[in-house]
Design a protein around this motif. Structure first.
Motif, mmCIF file in Angstrom:
data_model
loop_
_atom_site.group_PDB
_atom_site.id
_atom_site.type_symbol
_atom_site.label_atom_id
_atom_site.label_comp_id
_atom_site.label_asym_id
_atom_site.label_seq_id
_atom_site.Cartn_x
_atom_site.Cartn_y
_atom_site.Cartn_z
ATOM 1 N N LEU A 183 39.643 38.295 48.854
ATOM 2 C CA LEU A 183 38.547 38.471 47.900
ATOM 3 C C LEU A 183 37.509 37.362 48.025
ATOM 4 C CD1 LEU A 183 40.783 39.349 44.813
ATOM 5 C CD2 LEU A 183 39.877 40.882 46.568
ATOM 6 N N THR A 184 36.253 37.795 47.927
ATOM 7 C CA THR A 184 35.152 36.826 48.005
ATOM 8 C C THR A 184 34.266 36.878 46.756
ATOM 9 O OG1 THR A 184 33.835 38.481 49.180
ATOM 10 C CG2 THR A 184 35.046 36.894 50.534
ATOM 11 N N GLU A 185 34.578 37.759 45.820
ATOM 12 C CA GLU A 185 33.747 37.897 44.623
ATOM 13 C C GLU A 185 33.895 36.657 43.744
ATOM 14 O OE1 GLU A 185 36.210 40.023 45.423
ATOM 15 O OE2 GLU A 185 35.013 41.545 46.442
ATOM 16 N N PRO A 186 32.782 36.095 43.287
ATOM 17 C CA PRO A 186 32.859 34.908 42.426
ATOM 18 C C PRO A 186 33.742 35.126 41.192
ATOM 19 C CG PRO A 186 30.606 35.251 43.177
ATOM 20 C CD PRO A 186 31.381 36.427 43.652
ATOM 21 N N ALA A 187 33.697 36.323 40.631
ATOM 22 C CA ALA A 187 34.493 36.573 39.419
ATOM 23 C C ALA A 187 35.986 36.442 39.707
ATOM 24 C CB ALA A 187 34.179 37.958 38.874
ATOM 25 N N ALA A 188 36.381 36.845 40.908
ATOM 26 C CA ALA A 188 37.799 36.729 41.275
ATOM 27 C C ALA A 188 38.153 35.283 41.576
ATOM 28 C CB ALA A 188 38.083 37.607 42.494
ATOM 29 N N LEU A 189 37.213 34.550 42.122
ATOM 30 C CA LEU A 189 37.498 33.178 42.552
ATOM 31 C C LEU A 189 37.442 32.166 41.408
ATOM 32 C CD1 LEU A 189 35.737 33.546 45.919
ATOM 33 C CD2 LEU A 189 37.956 32.405 45.680
ATOM 34 N N GLU A 190 36.594 32.429 40.432
ATOM 35 C CA GLU A 190 36.344 31.440 39.384
ATOM 36 C C GLU A 190 37.638 30.912 38.739
ATOM 37 O OE1 GLU A 190 33.810 29.761 38.526
ATOM 38 O OE2 GLU A 190 34.538 28.870 36.656
ATOM 39 N N PRO A 191 38.539 31.787 38.243
ATOM 40 C CA PRO A 191 39.749 31.261 37.581
ATOM 41 C C PRO A 191 40.691 30.523 38.538
ATOM 42 C CG PRO A 191 39.838 33.652 37.740
ATOM 43 C CD PRO A 191 38.470 33.251 38.172
#
Lengths: 533, 533
Positions: free
Chosen positions: B91-99
């Motif tokens: 995954l590269t989506e910021p929403a997935a990476l943020e936490p």
């Protein structure tokens, strides 16, 4: 790889060997090749040594045709250095060296000409620094009670004994943490602790002579493991001298310490090949106030297993031993040692010990369990002991099996860890496989720890019988992800069987650790790991 | 070394941080320098970042001016490779990476742009082999509940999450041995085991989200250590993927195995810096049938210690927790959380828990002990609970101290191991040293494990107060051979303090192990060990 087998003298000459590991000579060419087969005291066909007289142990180097690694030879200057460093404690007299050159099974013998007895860590450090610089090989030695040939030299390694490093450094009665030098004898430590209401977390048959440093170096198991866990959990700290003389002080007396990698663990069970343990910090449990014992009969191994799960649930925190033996063991104990079993006509026997802080409670728990076990038909007969004399008598039925076996003929001994549910299948399969070619195939051991002692007897040594046993026993063990050495280690005798219990990636990594910590290979050479070349 | 201190915003903005480790920025130049001081959420003077809004966590790399090590930058080709290898799980989506980029204390933040979620060991192996070849840094991540900044990236390390590796592989109801993938959540495992009459040998506040692989990688302590010992004893086997992708299968399910060096121990507590744990074999105890709790008051710390030795002797095998707190802790809990303590006017409070297999026996033992403790004057007041509701209420007095402290102002937190007899002296000495410059100096913790939680509160952050605390607290701890991290590990935040608990020889050896197992340093860089350069 071709195996050459010696022609052993008749097994009647066999000495008693408690828990001895199986071996016989392997006449390979690589340095440090290790033997296989049953334990027998003298050399024979195919060996270069003449058959020695009774009691004389052949040199390991000759019996197994080990090639000496290119260490330096001890010079008079070396001896003078050590005699100056350790006045009166650098011994060269054959009489002093003889008992340190031979293992207590009298199965392997080295030819060291120098025995060093340091008293301090600084002295050990100076010894190793000198040996490292001079490329002199060293054999660290504790009580010399090992069963796999790890505690005596193979060639002329200098023997570095911890016998004079026997000082208790501290004991904290609040935390129960003992700190002591590596040469303290296990039984002395236990006696010391008992006076203060504690005990050592391990107990062994060899406790009267084994050193705590050797116990840790071999990760000794023993009788209390079921209750108090392994030394991996109870040893809190170690002081170790590395091959180059560096003192690694990880002698913490803390139950919790998460500052970096736990280096001490690498030395626990490394059999003196990575460093010399000079001091130990260990967590000691309270001395139990009450001990009870039950000796029970079961009709099949499924009942032995179900009895274990039942008693573990009902005895809970007071269960301290769950040992089993099959009816063949009992027959041998009664026949050869004239012991009398108070429990009759069972295919399996179980010994259950409880240790606790309240005798009334413990007896109540035990009685509830026994009632459940008897009424449910798990157990068909049994007896209980609370007094010391009867407890010892019942323990002797279990503890003296090894001795009884030696009276039954030539013994092939294996010390195996297996998933507990598979434990007895190996005995059954081996019995079916060997048929009439074996006299007896028996199984007993620490069921609670998943530790089986598989023993096979025959009237005399036979190549074909050994061929039928090995490598079958190791392959069988490997198939069920067992261990070919549950608690004895690999030492000299089992090192080339390691691949049955460890994948090649792990062995390779071990060899890299060895090369990193002891680049010249001077520490306990020819032991533990197969040659990396 | 010069320390530059940030000017923190007022502590009223401080979020609640259970058991958080102490830190504050260190503005050094070396790569991977770690912070010190109290936990505070936002940057300030001397930091390159502008003071962020509430809830936004500054980048670790900027706050601490860490120099990025020369790893490769992630290319589109790399991302394509991983997306092909792990379809839908790279995954590269910021929403997935943020936490996954921020720790749960919201104290450190990385800037990873790729989150990988392998399901199998083979996939982890392929990921690491590729990363090793490409020189891409990797941040292994479990439940991301660590307290020392070890579980999130510092820069753009690829996050390798075990979240989808949550399969129970086997459980043996005879031996009590569980084998499972590393991503299993601790609480789920415990629930699974409870259905079969067992429990996990460890319990933590973070059990609802932490992964067993992360527990092992950080050698988690927790609430059950006093009774069941550390993971060093209960973890029987590990499967680990090394930095180069090699799978090290040491996933034995045996209580005894002495075939070579115990490699798995090196990975326990290595915080993901030596390898990625993919599966765990662990020995699980029986579920206790009865739990009792006593909450007692003592007038001085000597009585707390003597009460411990008395209860350990009388409760013996059923003692499962011995926690203490001082009167200041109780004042804060009552003042800030409005909890009510049923035991009055004591300088110290003690929480004793028993767990056993027979409720009648356990209550009898507890009552005998309480009678002894009261009649001998060790304990001046107390209450007992056997029902769940009251047990939870009494536990909350102890467990919510951390929460109460956060309401008291700016908190300086230390998690220290000490010889149990010295445990409270550090609190007394610190209180005397700080005088009126601190608001409160309190001590509580797992006395049975020798684990002190020392907490100092003040109205607001102050350089001079921090100077008065550090390095005094570390030097004091070192003087008594304590540990500056009892159970939280070193991670990013405490790595440069390791020398207070480990000698230089040990640190050097750790660095050599790291260099040997991970020569490119791609595994969890900037963590655990100080730079060897």
């Amino acid at each position: 790889m071709a195996w050459l087998r010696p022609c052993w003298p008749r097994c009647a000459a066999l000495r008693w060997r408690p828990g001895g590991a199986a071996w016989a000579p392997q006449l390979g060419k690589a340095p440090g090749v290790a033997p296989r087969g049953p334990w027998l005291p003298h050399g024979g066909r195919g060996l270069r040594t003449a058959s020695p007289g009774l009691g004389e142990v052949p040199l390991t180097s000759e019996r197994y045709r080990v090639r000496r690694l290119p260490f330096s030879r001890l010079s008079p200057q070396d001896v003078a250095f050590f005699q100056c460093l350790l006045p009166g404690r650098a011994l060269t007299e054959p009489a002093a060296l003889e008992p340190c050159n031979v293992d207590w099974l009298r199965s392997v013998r080295g030819s060291s000409t120098l025995l060093l007895k340091p008293q301090t860590t600084a002295e050990v450090s100076q010894v190793l620094r000198y040996c490292s610089e001079r490329n002199l090989a060293v054999n660290p030695q504790g009580g010399n009670t090992g069963l796999v040939g790890g505690s005596v030299p193979v060639f002329d390694e200098i023997i570095l004994s911890t016998v004079l490093m026997n000082r208790i450094i501290s004991f904290d009665t609040v935390s129960g943490i003992l700190v002591c030098q590596a040469g303290c004898i296990l039984e002395r430590l236990n006696e010391y602790l008992e006076q203060q209401g504690f005990i050592m977390p391990l107990d062994l048959g060899a406790k009267g002579s084994c050193h705590i440093g050797g116990n840790v170096a071999t990760n000794a198991g023993g009788l209390r493991l079921l209750r108090y866990g392994s030394l991996r959990g109870t040893v809190l700290g170690l002081e170790v001298v590395l091959a180059d003389g560096t003192v690694l002080d990880c002698l913490a007396s803390l139950r919790k310490d998460n500052t970096g990698y736990d280096l001490k663990q690498l030395f626990i069970g490394s059999e003196g090949t990575l460093g010399v343990i000079t001091a130990v910090s260990i967590l000691c449990p309270q001395k139990p106030k009450a001990v009870n014992l039950a000796f029970l009969g079961c009709q099949n191994f499924s009942q032995v297993l179900e009895t274990f799960t039942t008693c573990r649930a009902m005895l809970g925190e007071i269960l301290s031993a769950y040992e089993f033996m099959d009816e063949k063991c009992m027959e041998l104990v009664e026949k050869h040692l004239k012991l009398s079993c108070p429990v009759r006509d069972s295919h399996f026997y179980v010994l259950i010990e409880t240790s606790g802080s309240n005798s009334t409670h413990d007896e109540e728990k035990l009685n509830s369990f026994l009632e459940q076990a008897m009424t449910s038909g798990l157990v068909t007969d049994g007896t209980v002991a609370t007094d010391d004399k009867k407890i010892k008598m019942l323990w002797s039925l279990r503890e003296r099996i090894t001795e009884a076996l030696t009276h039954d003929g030539c013994v092939y001994k294996y010390d195996i860890s297996l998933p507990v549910g598979k434990l007895y299948d190996l005995v059954t399969d081996m019995r079916a496989r060997l048929g009439q070619s074996a006299k007896n195939v028996v199984g007993y051991g620490h069921l609670g720890d998943g530790n089986l002692h598989l023993n096979i007897t025959a009237e005399s040594y036979s190549h074909s019988l050994l061929d039928a046993i090995e490598p079958f026993v190791y392959e069988w063990t490997a198939r069920y992800n067992g261990s070919i050495s549950a608690e004895h280690g690999l030492g000299f005798k089992k090192k080339q069987f390691i691949q049955y219990s460890k994948p090649s990636e792990a062995i390779f990594l071990m060899q890299r650790f060895k090369a990193m910590l002891d680049p010249k290979g001077i520490l306990n050479p020819y032991k533990t790991l197969p040659s990396s070349s």
